[in-house]
Design a protein around this motif. Structure first.
Motif, short mmCIF file in Angstrom:
data_model
loop_
_atom_site.label_atom_id
_atom_site.label_comp_id
_atom_site.label_asym_id
_atom_site.label_seq_id
_atom_site.Cartn_x
_atom_site.Cartn_y
_atom_site.Cartn_z
N HIS A 201 0.82 -1.22 0.00
CA HIS A 201 0.00 0.00 0.00
C HIS A 201 0.85 1.27 0.00
O HIS A 201 0.34 2.35 -0.27
N ARG A 202 2.13 1.14 0.27
CA ARG A 202 3.03 2.30 0.27
C ARG A 202 3.77 2.47 -1.05
O ARG A 202 4.62 3.35 -1.17
N GLU A 203 3.46 1.64 -2.02
CA GLU A 203 4.20 1.64 -3.28
C GLU A 203 3.50 2.39 -4.41
O GLU A 203 3.98 2.41 -5.54
N GLY A 204 2.35 2.97 -4.12
CA GLY A 204 1.61 3.69 -5.15
C GLY A 204 0.78 2.76 -6.01
O GLY A 204 0.73 1.55 -5.80
N ALA A 205 0.12 3.35 -7.00
CA ALA A 205 -0.76 2.58 -7.87
C ALA A 205 0.04 1.67 -8.80
O ALA A 205 1.05 2.08 -9.37
N LYS A 206 -0.42 0.45 -8.95
CA LYS A 206 0.21 -0.51 -9.85
C LYS A 206 -0.45 -0.46 -11.23
O LYS A 206 -1.59 -0.02 -11.38
N VAL A 207 0.26 -0.92 -12.22
CA VAL A 207 -0.34 -1.12 -13.54
C VAL A 207 -1.40 -2.21 -13.42
O VAL A 207 -1.17 -3.26 -12.81
N HIS A 208 -2.58 -1.93 -13.95
CA HIS A 208 -3.65 -2.92 -14.02
C HIS A 208 -4.03 -3.09 -15.48
O HIS A 208 -4.37 -2.11 -16.16
N CYS A 209 -3.99 -4.31 -15.96
CA CYS A 209 -4.32 -4.59 -17.34
C CYS A 209 -5.77 -5.06 -17.44
O CYS A 209 -6.29 -5.70 -16.52
N SER A 210 -6.40 -4.76 -18.55
CA SER A 210 -7.77 -5.21 -18.76
C SER A 210 -7.81 -6.72 -18.86
O SER A 210 -6.94 -7.35 -19.46
N ASN A 211 -8.84 -7.29 -18.24
CA ASN A 211 -9.09 -8.72 -18.34
C ASN A 211 -9.89 -8.96 -19.61
O ASN A 211 -11.01 -8.46 -19.75
N LEU A 212 -9.34 -9.67 -20.56
CA LEU A 212 -10.01 -9.86 -21.84
C LEU A 212 -11.33 -10.61 -21.68
O LEU A 212 -12.25 -10.45 -22.49
N ALA A 213 -11.44 -11.42 -20.65
CA ALA A 213 -12.67 -12.18 -20.43
C ALA A 213 -13.77 -11.32 -19.82
O ALA A 213 -14.94 -11.48 -20.13
N LEU A 214 -13.37 -10.37 -18.94
CA LEU A 214 -14.35 -9.55 -18.23
C LEU A 214 -13.83 -8.12 -18.14
O LEU A 214 -12.83 -7.87 -17.48
N ALA A 215 -14.52 -7.20 -18.77
CA ALA A 215 -14.07 -5.81 -18.78
C ALA A 215 -14.02 -5.21 -17.38
O ALA A 215 -13.25 -4.29 -17.11
N SER A 216 -14.85 -5.73 -16.47
CA SER A 216 -14.92 -5.16 -15.12
C SER A 216 -13.90 -5.76 -14.16
O SER A 216 -13.98 -5.53 -12.96
N GLU A 217 -12.93 -6.50 -14.69
CA GLU A 217 -11.97 -7.18 -13.82
C GLU A 217 -10.52 -6.80 -14.15
O GLU A 217 -9.70 -7.66 -14.49
N PRO A 218 -10.14 -5.51 -14.08
CA PRO A 218 -8.74 -5.17 -14.31
C PRO A 218 -7.84 -5.81 -13.27
O PRO A 218 -8.24 -6.00 -12.12
N GLN A 219 -6.62 -6.15 -13.66
CA GLN A 219 -5.76 -6.94 -12.78
C GLN A 219 -4.29 -6.56 -12.94
O GLN A 219 -3.85 -6.14 -14.02
N VAL A 220 -3.56 -6.69 -11.84
CA VAL A 220 -2.10 -6.54 -11.90
C VAL A 220 -1.54 -7.81 -12.53
O VAL A 220 -1.83 -8.91 -12.06
N PRO A 221 -0.76 -7.70 -13.62
CA PRO A 221 -0.22 -8.90 -14.25
C PRO A 221 0.56 -9.75 -13.25
O PRO A 221 1.35 -9.23 -12.46
N GLY A 222 0.31 -11.04 -13.29
CA GLY A 222 0.95 -11.94 -12.34
C GLY A 222 2.47 -11.87 -12.36
O GLY A 222 3.12 -12.02 -11.33
N ARG A 223 3.02 -11.61 -13.55
CA ARG A 223 4.48 -11.57 -13.64
C ARG A 223 5.09 -10.42 -12.83
O ARG A 223 6.24 -10.49 -12.39
N LEU A 224 4.29 -9.36 -12.61
CA LEU A 224 4.78 -8.24 -11.81
C LEU A 224 4.83 -8.58 -10.32
O LEU A 224 5.49 -7.88 -9.55
N MET A 225 4.14 -9.64 -9.94
CA MET A 225 4.09 -10.02 -8.53
C MET A 225 5.01 -11.18 -8.21
O MET A 225 5.11 -11.60 -7.06
N GLU A 226 5.70 -11.71 -9.21
CA GLU A 226 6.60 -12.85 -8.98
C GLU A 226 7.73 -12.45 -8.03
O GLU A 226 8.33 -11.39 -8.14
N GLY A 227 7.98 -13.33 -7.08
CA GLY A 227 9.06 -13.10 -6.13
C GLY A 227 8.69 -12.26 -4.94
O GLY A 227 9.50 -12.09 -4.02
#
Length: 332
Positions: A201-227
């Motif tokens: 919560h102290r790192e600011g807003a993350k990139v959220h990509c559109s979910n191609l299956a559901l427009a209402s489900e933007p998501q942080v790409p999993g690869r950005l959370m690896e590690g």
């Protein structure tokens, strides 16, 4: 001497400030949750009967326990969960009147106004508490029973990495929003409890990509959370998890054989923007002006019906929610 779960210790408050989340076990009890369960059992009776009468499903699976019956009817009618959600659909633009609906029953309203929840919330945002309309009901069958769009829909299927700010309009950037995630059934690592990235919560807003299956489900790409360090947040039935709106979190898949049921509730100080002007919130607590509090469940449901009619009829011309603001083509 028993400890009041709604009273936050200095250590708990410090942990929330440091990590961006706090799990509080057994805040609510059977007396708090039983009316909600009874209301939803009656709702399932009603909706299943309507679906059978219309020919959309062959039978309503009467005789099964509620958890199993919901899963069985959902398998026959993938849109079933839309009747059980506590928010209107997140759609920008024209909507289908036949699918633009929600459940705004009195038991839901009384959970939103539950004194134990408000006592807890007051310790984080102060005594003037507004119940945000940014709310959801999550009723998740076993993952193996889902297919198609439902497998990607966070109300019944997968929940991807995200921050709660992502679906709010810019008007709420400075709003002190607090998420209260309520476990109606026990939430375990097996059945899909929440997991969080501490300190995110102290790192600011993350990139959220559109979910191609559901427009209402933007998501942080999993690869950005690896590690990243990930903390599971299991809670017993009636437990809650509090989140800062910038905290990065998701829910694990439900790999059990039972329904996992939770509610997303959000609160902020009265007078601050909800970030979802198309939907109605209300004053849940006011120490300075108690007369401003809403106590009438019917009036609350009426506000939602007014909002639904405005959206369906085209009178509301703004954006219902934010779905593209945090996109970055270079990442997505």
């Amino acid at each position: 001497m028993e400890t009041d779960a709604s009273t936050v210790s200095a250590a708990q408050r410090a942990a929330f400030e440091e990590q961006g989340f706090l799990a509080v076990d057994e805040l609510l009890d059977d007396a708090d949750l039983a009316p909600l369960e009874a209301e939803y059992a009656a709702l399932l009776d009603r909706v299943a009967a309507q679906l059978v009468a219309s020919g959309e499903i062959a039978h309503g699976h009467e005789g099964l326990p509620f958890n199993r019956r919901f899963c069985a009817v959902l398998a026959d009618c993938p849109d079933l969960h839309r009747h059980f959600n506590i928010s209107l659909p997140l759609i920008n633009g024209p909507v289908d009147p036949d699918t633009c609906h929600m459940h705004a029953g009195p038991a839901v309203f009384h959970v939103l106004r539950n004194e134990k929840i408000l006592d807890l919330v007051e310790q984080f945002i102060g005594p003037e508490i507004y119940a945000s309309p940014v709310q959801q009901m999550r009723m998740k069958p076993p993952e193996k029973q889902l297919s198609g769009e439902n497998a990607q829909h966070s109300n019944v299927g997968a929940t991807t990495w995200h921050q709660d700010i992502v679906a709010l309009l810019p008007e709420a950037d400075d709003t002190h929003q607090l998420t209260v995630w309520v476990a109606v059934t026990e939430a375990t690592q097996e059945n899909g409890c929440l997991v969080s990235v501490p300190g995110s919560h102290r790192e600011g807003a993350k990139v959220h990509c559109s979910n191609l299956a559901l427009a209402s489900e933007p998501q942080v790409p999993g690869r950005l959370m690896e590690g990243r360090e990930v903390v599971p947040l299991p809670v017993k039935r009636g437990g809650v998890v509090l989140f800062h709106k910038m905290n990065v979190h998701r829910a694990l898949p439900n790999r059990s054989d039972q329904l996992r049921w939770s509610m997303d509730l959000r609160y902020h100080p009265t007078g601050q923007a909800s970030g979802r002007p198309a939907f109605p919130g209300f004053v849940a607590r006011s120490r300075s002006d108690p007369a401003s509090e809403l106590h009438d469940a019917g009036a609350w449901a009426g506000r939602w019906e007014t909002a639904r009619r405005a959206i369906v009829g085209g009178q509301f011309r703004g954006r219902v929610f934010e779905d593209t603001r945090w996109n970055d083509p270079a990442v997505c």
